[in-house]
Design an enzyme around this catalytic site. Structure first.
Site, PDB file in Angstrom:
ATOM      1  N   GLY A 168       0.791  -1.213   0.000  1.00 56.21           N
ATOM      2  CA  GLY A 168       0.000   0.000   0.000  1.00 56.21           C
ATOM      3  C   GLY A 168       0.830   1.272   0.000  1.00 56.21           C
ATOM      4  N   ARG A 169       2.095   1.145  -0.376  1.00 56.94           N
ATOM      5  CA  ARG A 169       3.038   2.272  -0.394  1.00 56.94           C
ATOM      6  C   ARG A 169       3.226   2.884   1.003  1.00 56.94           C
ATOM      7  NH1 ARG A 169       5.041   3.401  -4.897  1.00 56.94           N
ATOM      8  NH2 ARG A 169       5.567   5.548  -4.423  1.00 56.94           N
ATOM      9  N   LEU A 170       3.064   2.049   2.032  1.00 58.38           N
ATOM     10  CA  LEU A 170       3.259   2.482   3.418  1.00 58.38           C
ATOM     11  C   LEU A 170       4.676   2.111   3.847  1.00 58.38           C
ATOM     12  CD1 LEU A 170      -0.196   1.287   4.813  1.00 58.38           C
ATOM     13  CD2 LEU A 170       0.424   3.540   3.901  1.00 58.38           C
TER      14      LEU A 170
END
Length: 190
Positions: A168-170
């Site tokens: 999630g691009r976290l």
């Protein structure tokens, strides 16, 4: 606390175990005196807590830019590891002794190429370079000495950022910064 060098060693070792080609490949970003960026892939040939070393022709574009504006950034990206490391800081030329020692480990053809190449300058055709290369090989039938126009640059780290990809691009990001009391670290938002 882990130093950035402990983490760098761990991540480089993981890359060496999994990356199929040149796990020591790194993007080197320089800038002209006018501030125009220039980036290229080079190979890291040595590192320790004093810095990260790359070698090149001292009359080529990258060296001319380093002499004019001695601040750079390195960016390692290992896609299979889903990691990158960004290193920023000034540069200094390595000692002649260090450059000689590394040059002696290079394959003969690479040594000859360091003499034959007028790095970054226009080349009329490939045959011209191959003729120059053959002339160098004939000139030095035995040991090839390091050319006076070839050496290394040490990037002296002032900051080192470790980036780990997450779903999630976290992403996880940790920035180490060198201060008067040594290295400190903190997290960055993804």
């Amino acid at each position: 606390m882990n130093t950035p060098f402990t983490r760098f060693a761990e991540w480089l070792a993981a890359a060496e175990a999994t990356e199929p080609n040149d796990p020591n490949a790194v993007a080197l970003a320089t800038a002209t005196p006018q501030g125009r960026p220039s980036v290229r892939i080079v190979l890291l040939k040595g590192w320790d807590e004093q810095g990260f070393v790359v070698y090149t022709n001292l009359t080529g574009r990258k060296s001319l830019e380093l002499k004019a504006n001695p601040f750079v950034q390195l960016n390692f990206h290992w896609k299979t590891q889903r990691r990158q490391i960004r290193i920023e800081g000034p540069v200094e030329q390595v000692s002649d002794h260090e450059a000689d020692a590394y040059f002696a480990t290079r394959p003969r053809l690479s040594q000859a190429g360091a003499w034959a190449s007028l790095q970054s300058r226009p080349l009329p055709d490939r045959a011209t370079f191959e003729t120059r290369l053959e002339e160098v090989l004939q000139r030095f039938p035995d040991e090839i000495p390091r050319p006076p126009h070839w050496s290394g640059w040490r990037i002296i780290p002032e900051s080192i950022e470790f980036w780990q990809d997450r779903d999630g691009r976290l992403h996880d990001r940790e920035l180490f910064t060198l201060g008067t009391d040594g290295w400190t670290s903190g997290l960055l938002y993804p």
